[in-house]
Design an enzyme around this catalytic site. Structure first.
Site, mmCIF file in Angstrom:
data_model
loop_
_atom_site.group_PDB
_atom_site.id
_atom_site.type_symbol
_atom_site.label_atom_id
_atom_site.label_comp_id
_atom_site.label_asym_id
_atom_site.label_seq_id
_atom_site.Cartn_x
_atom_site.Cartn_y
_atom_site.Cartn_z
ATOM 1 N N ARG A 1 43.349 38.702 43.898
ATOM 2 C CA ARG A 1 43.447 37.935 45.534
ATOM 3 C C ARG A 1 42.343 37.997 46.958
ATOM 4 N NH1 ARG A 1 48.886 36.558 47.515
ATOM 5 N NH2 ARG A 1 49.523 36.194 45.473
ATOM 6 N N LYS B 1 40.278 43.596 36.304
ATOM 7 C CA LYS B 1 39.069 43.614 35.241
ATOM 8 C C LYS B 1 38.450 43.959 35.997
ATOM 9 C CE LYS B 1 42.326 40.281 33.350
ATOM 10 N NZ LYS B 1 42.981 38.874 32.781
ATOM 11 N N SER C 1 47.349 38.513 32.996
ATOM 12 C CA SER C 1 46.421 38.535 33.993
ATOM 13 C C SER C 1 46.461 38.918 34.961
ATOM 14 C CB SER C 1 47.410 36.247 34.433
ATOM 15 O OG SER C 1 46.799 35.919 35.609
ATOM 16 N N ALA C 2 45.307 39.038 35.926
ATOM 17 C CA ALA C 2 44.936 39.225 37.474
ATOM 18 C C ALA C 2 45.993 38.578 38.413
ATOM 19 C CB ALA C 2 43.427 38.831 37.835
ATOM 20 N N SER C 3 46.549 37.353 38.375
ATOM 21 C CA SER C 3 47.539 36.718 38.929
ATOM 22 C C SER C 3 48.793 37.381 39.389
ATOM 23 C CB SER C 3 48.315 35.097 38.726
ATOM 24 O OG SER C 3 48.145 34.545 39.583
ATOM 25 N N ASP D 1 44.454 35.646 28.889
ATOM 26 C CA ASP D 1 44.613 35.227 30.614
ATOM 27 C C ASP D 1 45.421 34.812 30.635
ATOM 28 O OD1 ASP D 1 42.929 35.828 32.988
ATOM 29 O OD2 ASP D 1 41.907 34.259 32.218
ATOM 30 N N LEU D 2 45.176 33.541 31.940
ATOM 31 C CA LEU D 2 46.077 33.012 32.569
ATOM 32 C C LEU D 2 44.771 31.550 32.908
ATOM 33 C CD1 LEU D 2 48.342 31.233 32.761
ATOM 34 C CD2 LEU D 2 48.335 32.354 34.998
ATOM 35 N N ASP D 3 44.219 31.467 34.229
ATOM 36 C CA ASP D 3 43.712 30.941 34.414
ATOM 37 C C ASP D 3 42.258 30.570 33.698
ATOM 38 O OD1 ASP D 3 42.352 29.076 36.537
ATOM 39 O OD2 ASP D 3 40.979 30.846 37.689
ATOM 40 N N LYS E 1 36.422 33.980 39.221
ATOM 41 C CA LYS E 1 37.033 34.139 38.843
ATOM 42 C C LYS E 1 38.001 34.907 37.805
ATOM 43 C CE LYS E 1 36.425 29.400 37.047
ATOM 44 N NZ LYS E 1 35.527 28.443 35.840
ATOM 45 N N GLY E 2 38.803 35.486 37.462
ATOM 46 C CA GLY E 2 39.673 36.543 36.970
ATOM 47 C C GLY E 2 39.542 38.016 37.524
ATOM 48 N N ILE E 3 38.603 37.724 39.635
ATOM 49 C CA ILE E 3 39.094 39.391 40.556
ATOM 50 C C ILE E 3 40.324 38.139 41.314
ATOM 51 C CG2 ILE E 3 37.775 39.576 42.104
ATOM 52 C CD1 ILE E 3 36.203 40.090 39.608
ATOM 53 N N THR F 1 43.816 26.722 36.923
ATOM 54 C CA THR F 1 44.104 26.814 38.300
ATOM 55 C C THR F 1 42.671 27.663 38.906
ATOM 56 O OG1 THR F 1 44.444 29.085 37.442
ATOM 57 C CG2 THR F 1 46.543 28.422 37.860
ATOM 58 N N GLU G 1 39.804 35.582 26.713
ATOM 59 C CA GLU G 1 38.883 35.631 28.021
ATOM 60 C C GLU G 1 38.402 34.860 28.301
ATOM 61 O OE1 GLU G 1 39.357 36.589 30.856
ATOM 62 O OE2 GLU G 1 40.991 38.086 31.052
ATOM 63 N N ASP G 2 38.022 33.730 29.435
ATOM 64 C CA ASP G 2 37.191 33.028 29.766
ATOM 65 C C ASP G 2 36.519 33.678 31.201
ATOM 66 O OD1 ASP G 2 39.268 33.127 32.078
ATOM 67 O OD2 ASP G 2 38.508 31.604 33.287
HETATM 68 P P1 B16 Z 1 46.501 34.908 42.692
HETATM 69 P P2 B16 Z 1 43.598 35.248 35.150
HETATM 70 C C1 B16 Z 1 43.071 35.194 38.391
HETATM 71 O O1 B16 Z 1 43.706 34.594 37.343
HETATM 72 C C2 B16 Z 1 42.559 34.493 39.264
HETATM 73 O O2 B16 Z 1 41.140 33.647 37.491
HETATM 74 C C3 B16 Z 1 41.417 34.581 40.135
HETATM 75 O O3 B16 Z 1 40.380 33.256 40.608
HETATM 76 C C4 B16 Z 1 42.359 34.602 40.770
HETATM 77 O O4 B16 Z 1 41.798 35.224 42.374
HETATM 78 C C5 B16 Z 1 43.079 35.742 40.035
HETATM 79 O O5 B16 Z 1 43.946 35.326 39.328
HETATM 80 C C6 B16 Z 1 44.196 35.955 41.416
HETATM 81 O O6 B16 Z 1 45.545 35.149 41.688
HETATM 82 O O7 B16 Z 1 46.214 34.907 43.491
HETATM 83 O O8 B16 Z 1 47.909 33.878 42.421
HETATM 84 O O9 B16 Z 1 47.401 36.722 42.753
HETATM 85 O O10 B16 Z 1 42.443 34.506 34.906
HETATM 86 O O11 B16 Z 1 43.002 36.720 35.453
HETATM 87 O O12 B16 Z 1 44.461 34.312 34.515
HETATM 88 MG MG MG Z 2 40.186 33.706 33.279
#
Ligand code: B16
Ligand code: MG
Length: 213
Positions: free
Chosen positions: A48, A144, A113-115, A8-10, A44-46, A16, A168-169
Site C-alpha cells: 500500500r 515481493k 499476499s502483500a495485502s 497470491d490473492l489479487d 500489482k503486488g506492491i 481486486t 502468481e500474476d
Molecule cells: P492492501 P497481492 C496486493 O495483493 C495487490 O496486488 C496490490 O495492488 C496492493 O497494493 C497490495 O496487495 C496491498 O494491499 O492495501 O489491501 O494491504 O497481489 O499480493 O495478493
Molecule cells: Mg497479485
C-alpha cells in the site's frame, strides 16, 4: 513431490485490482491529477505505502509522512467499501475446483499476499476455509520480490521450498518464488511472466497432474 501450493490473492484468486484502481484513482483525483489503467499495472503486488509513493510521483505531489498515512488510510477505507460488496461469484474461473482437488489430494494450501486485507477478502468470497495458512501484509517485513512471504508460507505448511509451487500474476511475485527456491506457475500472460516455469491463463487449465513437473 509437491506438498504445498502457495497462492497470491489479487490477480490469482480474485481480481481486486479493479477496486484498488478505483480507490487509488479517487485519491489522485482529490489531489488534483489522474492516472491510467496502464499505470495501475505497476501497482500489482506492491504494498500500500509503496503504491502511494509511485502514485504521488506520477502526480508530482509531495506530502509529509503524516499526510501520507492519512491519505493511505482514506484510500483503504474507500477500497474496503468496495470489498464489502464482493460476492463469491467473483472468485476467478477454476480456482474453487482446483483448491478442492488439492484438499482431496492432501496438498497443503497457503496464501502469500502483500495485502493487509486478505482475511476480509477471503471471508467475503467464502474461501477462508480452504487455507491451512495465511501469510499476508500483516506478517511480513519485506515485500515481493523478496521471498519472505512464500518462505513463511512453506514453513507454516511444513514443506521445504523445493516441495512448494507458487501461483502468481505479478512479475515481482514470480521473482519472489524463484528467489525462495520454489516452482512458480504464472497466472496471466506468458509474454509478461517470462520467469515462471509455465503460465496458465486461468485455473481452468490447471490439474493436479501438472503440479509435478
Ligand atoms: P492492501 P497481492 C496486493 O495483493 C495487490 O496486488 C496490490 O495492488 C496492493 O497494493 C497490495 O496487495 C496491498 O494491499 O492495501 O489491501 O494491504 O497481489 O499480493 O495478493
Ligand atoms: Mg497479485
Amino acid at each position: 513431490k509437491i506438498k504445498a501450493c502457495l497462492f497470491d490473492l489479487d490477480g490469482v484468486i480474485v481480481d481486486t485490482a479493479v477496486y484498488h484502481f478505483q480507490a487509488w484513482r479517487r485519491l489522485a483525483n482529490e489531489l488534483g491529477f489522474d492516472f491510467t489503467e496502464h499505470q495501475n499495472e505497476q501497482l500489482k503486488g506492491i504494498s500500500r505505502m509503496e503504491s502511494l509513493e509511485l502514485i504521488l510521483n506520477w502526480g508530482n505531489v509531495s506530502l509529509t509522512e503524516a499526510e501520507k498515512v492519512e491519505w493511505a488510510t482514506r484510500k483503504n477505507d474507500w477500497y474496503l467499501d468496495l470489498v464489502k460488496l464482493m460476492t463469491p461469484n467473483e472468485v476467478l474461473p477454476g480456482v474453487a475446483k482446483f483448491l478442492t482437488d488439492l484438499r482431496e489430494a492432501g496438498i497443503k494450501i497457503a496464501l502469500g499476499s502483500a495485502s493487509k486485507n486478505s482475511k476480509l477478502i477471503l471471508e467475503r468470497i467464502n474461501m477462508l476455509d480452504y487455507f491451512d495458512a495465511i501469510i499476508d501484509g500483516n506478517n511480513i517485513t519485506k515485500g515481493k520480490p523478496d521471498p519472505q512471504v512464500f518462505l513463511m508460507g512453506a514453513e507454516a505448511t511444513n514443506a521445504l521450498p523445493s516441495e512448494c509451487v507458487v501461483f502468481e500474476d505479478a512479475v515481482a511475485g514470480v521473482q519472489a518464488a524463484k528467489a525462495g527456491g520454489m516452482k512458480a506457475i504464472g497466472v496471466g500472460s506468458a509474454d509478461v511472466l517470462t520467469e515462471a516455469d509455465f503460465v496458465i491463463a486461468t485455473f481452468d487449465e490447471m490439474t493436479l497432474e501438472r503440479l509435478n513437473f
